[in-house]
Design a protein around this motif. Structure first.
Motif, PDB file in Angstrom:
ATOM      1  N   GLU A  59       0.855  -1.177   0.000  1.00 21.03           N
ATOM      2  CA  GLU A  59       0.000   0.000   0.000  1.00 21.03           C
ATOM      3  C   GLU A  59       0.893   1.229   0.000  1.00 21.03           C
ATOM      4  OE1 GLU A  59      -3.736   0.294   2.424  1.00 21.03           O
ATOM      5  OE2 GLU A  59      -2.513   1.846   3.395  1.00 21.03           O
ATOM      6  N   ILE A  60       0.796   2.024  -1.054  1.00 25.15           N
ATOM      7  CA  ILE A  60       1.683   3.171  -1.250  1.00 25.15           C
ATOM      8  C   ILE A  60       0.882   4.454  -1.078  1.00 25.15           C
ATOM      9  CG2 ILE A  60       3.304   4.273  -2.839  1.00 25.15           C
ATOM     10  CD1 ILE A  60       3.213   1.442  -4.332  1.00 25.15           C
ATOM     11  N   SER A  61       1.367   5.338  -0.195  1.00 28.25           N
ATOM     12  CA  SER A  61       0.715   6.633   0.035  1.00 28.25           C
ATOM     13  C   SER A  61       1.667   7.745  -0.361  1.00 28.25           C
ATOM     14  CB  SER A  61       0.354   6.794   1.509  1.00 28.25           C
ATOM     15  OG  SER A  61      -0.589   5.834   1.888  1.00 28.25           O
ATOM     16  N   ASN A  62       1.171   8.677  -1.153  1.00 29.17           N
ATOM     17  CA  ASN A  62       1.949   9.862  -1.495  1.00 29.17           C
ATOM     18  C   ASN A  62       1.497  10.987  -0.566  1.00 29.17           C
ATOM     19  OD1 ASN A  62       3.208  12.080  -2.529  1.00 29.17           O
ATOM     20  ND2 ASN A  62       2.354  11.923  -4.584  1.00 29.17           N
ATOM     21  N   THR A  63       2.302  11.276   0.438  1.00 24.29           N
ATOM     22  CA  THR A  63       1.961  12.313   1.409  1.00 24.29           C
ATOM     23  C   THR A  63       2.590  13.661   1.051  1.00 24.29           C
ATOM     24  OG1 THR A  63       3.828  11.685   2.810  1.00 24.29           O
ATOM     25  CG2 THR A  63       1.714  10.628   3.277  1.00 24.29           C
ATOM     26  N   GLY A  64       3.224  13.724  -0.102  1.00 27.80           N
ATOM     27  CA  GLY A  64       3.903  14.948  -0.516  1.00 27.80           C
ATOM     28  C   GLY A  64       3.026  15.878  -1.338  1.00 27.80           C
ATOM     29  N   GLN A  65       3.651  16.915  -1.860  1.00 29.06           N
ATOM     30  CA  GLN A  65       2.968  17.945  -2.646  1.00 29.06           C
ATOM     31  C   GLN A  65       3.098  17.734  -4.151  1.00 29.06           C
ATOM     32  OE1 GLN A  65       1.105  20.356  -1.074  1.00 29.06           O
ATOM     33  NE2 GLN A  65       1.587  19.070   0.695  1.00 29.06           N
ATOM     34  N   SER A  66       3.943  16.780  -4.572  1.00 30.88           N
ATOM     35  CA  SER A  66       4.161  16.540  -6.000  1.00 30.88           C
ATOM     36  C   SER A  66       3.852  15.078  -6.334  1.00 30.88           C
ATOM     37  CB  SER A  66       5.604  16.883  -6.382  1.00 30.88           C
ATOM     38  OG  SER A  66       6.508  16.064  -5.658  1.00 30.88           O
ATOM     39  N   PRO A  67       3.600  14.783  -7.614  1.00 29.48           N
ATOM     40  CA  PRO A  67       3.346  13.389  -7.995  1.00 29.48           C
ATOM     41  C   PRO A  67       4.590  12.532  -7.788  1.00 29.48           C
ATOM     42  CG  PRO A  67       3.301  14.829  -9.933  1.00 29.48           C
ATOM     43  CD  PRO A  67       3.522  15.700  -8.735  1.00 29.48           C
ATOM     44  N   VAL A  68       4.383  11.233  -7.592  1.00 28.59           N
ATOM     45  CA  VAL A  68       5.477  10.276  -7.427  1.00 28.59           C
ATOM     46  C   VAL A  68       5.176   9.055  -8.296  1.00 28.59           C
ATOM     47  CG1 VAL A  68       6.020  11.012  -5.070  1.00 28.59           C
ATOM     48  CG2 VAL A  68       4.424   9.132  -5.439  1.00 28.59           C
ATOM     49  N   GLU A  69       6.222   8.279  -8.540  1.00 26.53           N
ATOM     50  CA  GLU A  69       6.031   7.012  -9.260  1.00 26.53           C
ATOM     51  C   GLU A  69       6.901   5.946  -8.605  1.00 26.53           C
ATOM     52  OE1 GLU A  69       5.991   4.965 -13.660  1.00 26.53           O
ATOM     53  OE2 GLU A  69       6.680   7.031 -13.480  1.00 26.53           O
ATOM     54  N   PHE A  70       6.249   5.019  -7.912  1.00 28.60           N
ATOM     55  CA  PHE A  70       6.934   3.868  -7.329  1.00 28.60           C
ATOM     56  C   PHE A  70       7.295   2.959  -8.492  1.00 28.60           C
ATOM     57  CE2 PHE A  70       7.051  -0.446  -5.756  1.00 28.60           C
ATOM     58  CZ  PHE A  70       7.712  -0.342  -4.551  1.00 28.60           C
ATOM     59  N   GLU A  71       8.590   2.614  -8.616  1.00 30.24           N
ATOM     60  CA  GLU A  71       9.006   1.787  -9.758  1.00 30.24           C
ATOM     61  C   GLU A  71      10.134   0.843  -9.369  1.00 30.24           C
ATOM     62  OE1 GLU A  71      10.243   2.209 -14.436  1.00 30.24           O
ATOM     63  OE2 GLU A  71       9.361   3.900 -13.405  1.00 30.24           O
ATOM     64  N   SER A  72      10.115  -0.330 -10.003  1.00 29.43           N
ATOM     65  CA  SER A  72      11.204  -1.294  -9.886  1.00 29.43           C
ATOM     66  C   SER A  72      11.350  -2.010 -11.222  1.00 29.43           C
ATOM     67  CB  SER A  72      10.933  -2.319  -8.784  1.00 29.43           C
ATOM     68  OG  SER A  72      11.943  -3.316  -8.804  1.00 29.43           O
ATOM     69  N   THR A  73      12.521  -1.853 -11.821  1.00 27.87           N
ATOM     70  CA  THR A  73      12.768  -2.555 -13.083  1.00 27.87           C
ATOM     71  C   THR A  73      12.905  -4.050 -12.841  1.00 27.87           C
ATOM     72  OG1 THR A  73      14.893  -1.410 -12.858  1.00 27.87           O
ATOM     73  CG2 THR A  73      13.704  -1.028 -14.843  1.00 27.87           C
ATOM     74  N   GLU A  74      13.506  -4.433 -11.715  1.00 27.29           N
ATOM     75  CA  GLU A  74      13.680  -5.857 -11.397  1.00 27.29           C
ATOM     76  C   GLU A  74      12.335  -6.556 -11.202  1.00 27.29           C
ATOM     77  OE1 GLU A  74      17.457  -6.387  -8.622  1.00 27.29           O
ATOM     78  OE2 GLU A  74      16.196  -4.683  -8.024  1.00 27.29           O
ATOM     79  N   LEU A  75      11.412  -5.874 -10.551  1.00 32.54           N
ATOM     80  CA  LEU A  75      10.097  -6.462 -10.275  1.00 32.54           C
ATOM     81  C   LEU A  75       9.098  -6.227 -11.405  1.00 32.54           C
ATOM     82  CD1 LEU A  75       9.804  -5.362  -6.556  1.00 32.54           C
ATOM     83  CD2 LEU A  75      10.330  -7.655  -7.421  1.00 32.54           C
ATOM     84  N   LYS A  76       9.475  -5.368 -12.355  1.00 30.44           N
ATOM     85  CA  LYS A  76       8.606  -5.017 -13.481  1.00 30.44           C
ATOM     86  C   LYS A  76       7.269  -4.467 -12.983  1.00 30.44           C
ATOM     87  CE  LYS A  76      10.823  -8.264 -16.467  1.00 30.44           C
ATOM     88  NZ  LYS A  76      11.062  -9.636 -16.609  1.00 30.44           N
ATOM     89  N   ARG A  77       7.362  -3.549 -12.028  1.00 26.48           N
ATOM     90  CA  ARG A  77       6.171  -2.912 -11.455  1.00 26.48           C
ATOM     91  C   ARG A  77       6.375  -1.415 -11.382  1.00 26.48           C
ATOM     92  NH1 ARG A  77       2.504  -6.371  -8.807  1.00 26.48           N
ATOM     93  NH2 ARG A  77       2.914  -8.414  -9.657  1.00 26.48           N
ATOM     94  N   GLU A  78       5.298  -0.674 -11.598  1.00 23.67           N
ATOM     95  CA  GLU A  78       5.324   0.761 -11.422  1.00 23.67           C
ATOM     96  C   GLU A  78       3.917   1.247 -11.095  1.00 23.67           C
ATOM     97  OE1 GLU A  78       5.716   3.109 -15.229  1.00 23.67           O
ATOM     98  OE2 GLU A  78       6.339   1.138 -15.933  1.00 23.67           O
ATOM     99  N   LYS A  79       3.871   2.323 -10.324  1.00 25.10           N
ATOM    100  CA  LYS A  79       2.582   2.896  -9.926  1.00 25.10           C
ATOM    101  C   LYS A  79       2.776   4.380  -9.710  1.00 25.10           C
ATOM    102  CE  LYS A  79      -0.851   0.962  -8.613  1.00 25.10           C
ATOM    103  NZ  LYS A  79      -2.158   0.657  -9.172  1.00 25.10           N
ATOM    104  N   ALA A  80       2.082   5.188 -10.509  1.00 24.12           N
ATOM    105  CA  ALA A  80       2.146   6.643 -10.366  1.00 24.12           C
ATOM    106  C   ALA A  80       1.009   7.088  -9.453  1.00 24.12           C
ATOM    107  CB  ALA A  80       2.027   7.314 -11.725  1.00 24.12           C
ATOM    108  N   LEU A  81       1.319   8.063  -8.584  1.00 22.39           N
ATOM    109  CA  LEU A  81       0.325   8.571  -7.648  1.00 22.39           C
ATOM    110  C   LEU A  81       0.358  10.094  -7.620  1.00 22.39           C
ATOM    111  CD1 LEU A  81       1.638   5.812  -6.103  1.00 22.39           C
ATOM    112  CD2 LEU A  81      -0.153   6.454  -4.552  1.00 22.39           C
TER     113      LEU A  81
END
Length: 114
Positions: free
Chosen positions: A57-79
């Motif tokens: 569960e990923i929470s973006n508590t900041g003021q700008s967009p973020v993107e959780f990413e891992s090339t090894e896991l082949k996963r990404e999620k922009a918030l």
């Protein structure tokens, strides 16, 4: 084997086989929480269970967009700022995987499956 014990053994065998294929319900999965905030990923070492289905569960508590990413896991999620989202992992082999914020290259963390 007596005739009276056959139905009980059949029922037990049937339950064992049919329950083995049931999907894991979301409420049965471990939930690991990650916070992303304007170039920071917390915790810096994300510990998850190996060989087990889990939800990140990923929470973006900041003021700008973020993107959780891992090339090894082949996963990404922009918030967007102020949002929360999840990624469900079927299973991970034991090991160490690098993750980063694609929008803030200095933000890095290590996901450890054990």
């Amino acid at each position: 084997m007596s005739r009276s014990s056959r139905p009980v053994r059949f029922a037990a065998a049937f339950l064992a086989v049919s329950c083995a294929d049931l999907p894991v319900r979301a409420e049965d999965m471990p939930v690991i929480k990650v916070e992303m905030r304007d170039g920071v990923i917390l915790p810096a070492t994300i510990e998850v269970p190996a060989n087990t289905r889990f939800k990140l569960e990923i929470s973006n508590t900041g003021q700008s967009p973020v993107e959780f990413e891992s090339t090894e896991l082949k996963r990404e999620k922009a918030l967007a700022a102020g949002s929360t989202s999840s990624i469900v992992f079927r299973t991970l082999d034991p090991g160490t995987y690098q993750v980063f914020d694609d929008f803030h290259p200095e933000a890095k963390a290590t996901l450890v499956a054990k």
